[in-house]
Design a protein around this motif. Structure first.
Motif: not given
Lengths: 305, 305
Positions: B107, B109, B111-112, B114, B125-126, B194, B196, B198, B201, B217
């Motif tokens: 997964i 995620h 994170k950021n 909005y 958001s995933w 999982v 995490h 962001a 942008t 990763w």
DNA sequence: GTTCCGCATGAATCGATAG
DNA sequence: ACTATCGATTCATGCGGAA
């Protein structure tokens, strides 16, 4: 405030569900035994048999759920012979054939997942929360699960905990502070479809499969006070306990006497267990109301050879 | 250190993949155009057609991947008519029929994301990162993606040698000594499934579909230096750029000239684009090596009516 | 009362061994 | 050959006792 009822039923949900009225509950939240587990009760369902085992149950759930209600299924597939087994995704496809709409898939991120190390995979730290509905329009009280903005910012920093901060450089440096500034002046923030909760490893005699925060979130989101919540695989009663605390009526079914007893001792308001006083059917669902698979998919699954 | 090659190919991957040798790449990491998007290039694949559109591509990917290589597919289903569409889970089932093993689902995620709100759902958001392999035994370099441990471990390690030894004499003989040895000097833990991260942008002109940390990763986890990484839907070249930075050879295919140009300008080492110098086939895969679906599933999907 | 620290406890998975 | 059992591995959390 009306007094809420918590009905606990000892028995096999495959039979007991038949006693519930059509269109009578607002939310079904449950975590059925995963494949191969609980071998002494529901027979330790083999992964290959899981879908066929579940379908007769879900058709009853479809019957008892109110048209504007929601069914939330907590489940995760096992690893079998080095692969993720496909019974969960096959189940989604079959539930749609039964008439369920697959509205959403939430992720429960289990922050404290089971430890261990293997040559070919990492620790499994998430589970699915599959949302199904009868109709495209259903009750959803989004404001009830909003996070206060003050807490929210703190929680983003604190709740993801020290560990995550260390592990995530992007959080520390550039963007984060700035972004918080954008939210100043707003009271609350809507959550997303990812939930970060730790499993509760309590010292209690019985360990709940999921933390209370999990059913709490969905009960707040999909029901209002005095609504009816059903858990056909009650276990030690986490869902029912939370429902009662939040002033929702609850119906829990559990096959195993020791779990049933734990729930009985733990949950304060208990009505006569059998035969249950059934909640009145609110608006009988018309067959036409059920949105079946109206469109033929162009994709046809290959038949297994 | 050998100099790595980054091959960028302008063209349709349905044709260009045919030019790649059997069993020649170690990792395929890609984020194909989602259904209905990029209508001007891959024809705006309709959700209902997505599986059939993808299968001829994945069969080529199966051919070009080394037996001990890995295929990571970044994908997420759209909401269509109020429901999550089923093309992703149908695709998983069909890829297994092609011979792929569905090893794991990670997964991502985001994170950021909005705070956002729709009447019937929260912000998505995933995304899924589906791991497929040809064989049950594949290359995995777990130590390359270890993360800093929680505070807990630091405290434990400090007092480990004194306190813990006294506490549990029963284990001193066999297991305990070894256990301590495993922990000495450890300040890192293995990650979970999982991630995490962001979303970036960027201030770049082109917006990447995923942050560089994502391919990084998986490239670290599934390849070593001088291995070959393939992205058949290169886009503006994020995967290729990361591969090059990590000293992995890369092959990127992109159908859209403007994206291809962006990638060319951004990625430093570029060999002649066409015809590509193909990496040599390492060990031709024997059909028997492929672990096909050896077990008949007891569950048989209902035929769509 | 705070804070700190020790500790048990998991919806796990693999590989080896045994029936 | 196929299935059942068992030991080894590993780490975040909350509780309770100690400082």
């Amino acid at each position: 405030m009306e007094k809420v009822i918590s009905k606990l039923i000892l028995g096999d949900c495959r039979e007991q569900l038949k006693n519930l009225a059509d269109n009578s509950v607002d939310l079904i939240f449950t975590s059925p035994p995963y494949a191969d587990s609980r071998s002494n009760t529901y027979g330790g369902v083999k992964p290959d048999d899981y879908v066929n085992w579940f379908l007769p149950i879900s058709v009853e759930l479809l019957r008892v759920l109110k048209p504007d209600g929601t069914f939330v299924l907590n489940i995760k597939e096992k690893v079998v012979d080095g692969e993720r087994h496909t019974y969960v995704i096959e189940l989604i496809l079959e539930l749609r054939r039964q008439g369920w709409l697959w509205t959403e898939e939430f992720i429960w991120h289990k922050k404290n997942s089971y430890p261990g190390k293997w040559p070919n995979r990492f620790r499994d730290s998430w589970e699915r929360l599959l949302q199904f509905n009868k109709l495209r329009s259903f009750n959803m009280y989004q404001q009830e699960v909003m996070v206060p903005m003050g807490d929210w910012a703190e929680r983003r920093l604190k709740n993801l905990s020290e560990t995550d901060k260390v592990r995530d450089p992007s959080r520390v440096g550039s963007g984060f502070g700035k972004r918080i500034a954008n939210w100043i002046g707003r009271d609350k923030a809507y959550p997303s479809n990812v939930l970060h909760l730790a499993t509760e490893t309590k010292n209690r005699s019985h360990s709940a499969v999921f933390p209370e925060a999990l059913p709490e979130w969905f009960i707040k989101l999909f029901t209002k006070e005095n609504d009816w919540v059903l858990d056909p695989f009650m276990g030690s009663g986490t869902t029912l306990r939370v429902a009662q605390r939040l002033n929702r009526n609850g119906i829990g079914i559990e096959i195993l006497p020791e779990y049933y007893q734990i729930a009985r001792e733990d949950i304060m308001v208990i009505e006569e267990p059998l035969p249950p006083q059934l909640p009145q059917s609110v608006e009988p669902v018309q067959p036409a109301q059920l949105v079946l698979l109206e469109k033929k998919k162009k994709y046809e699954p290959t038949k297994p050879e």
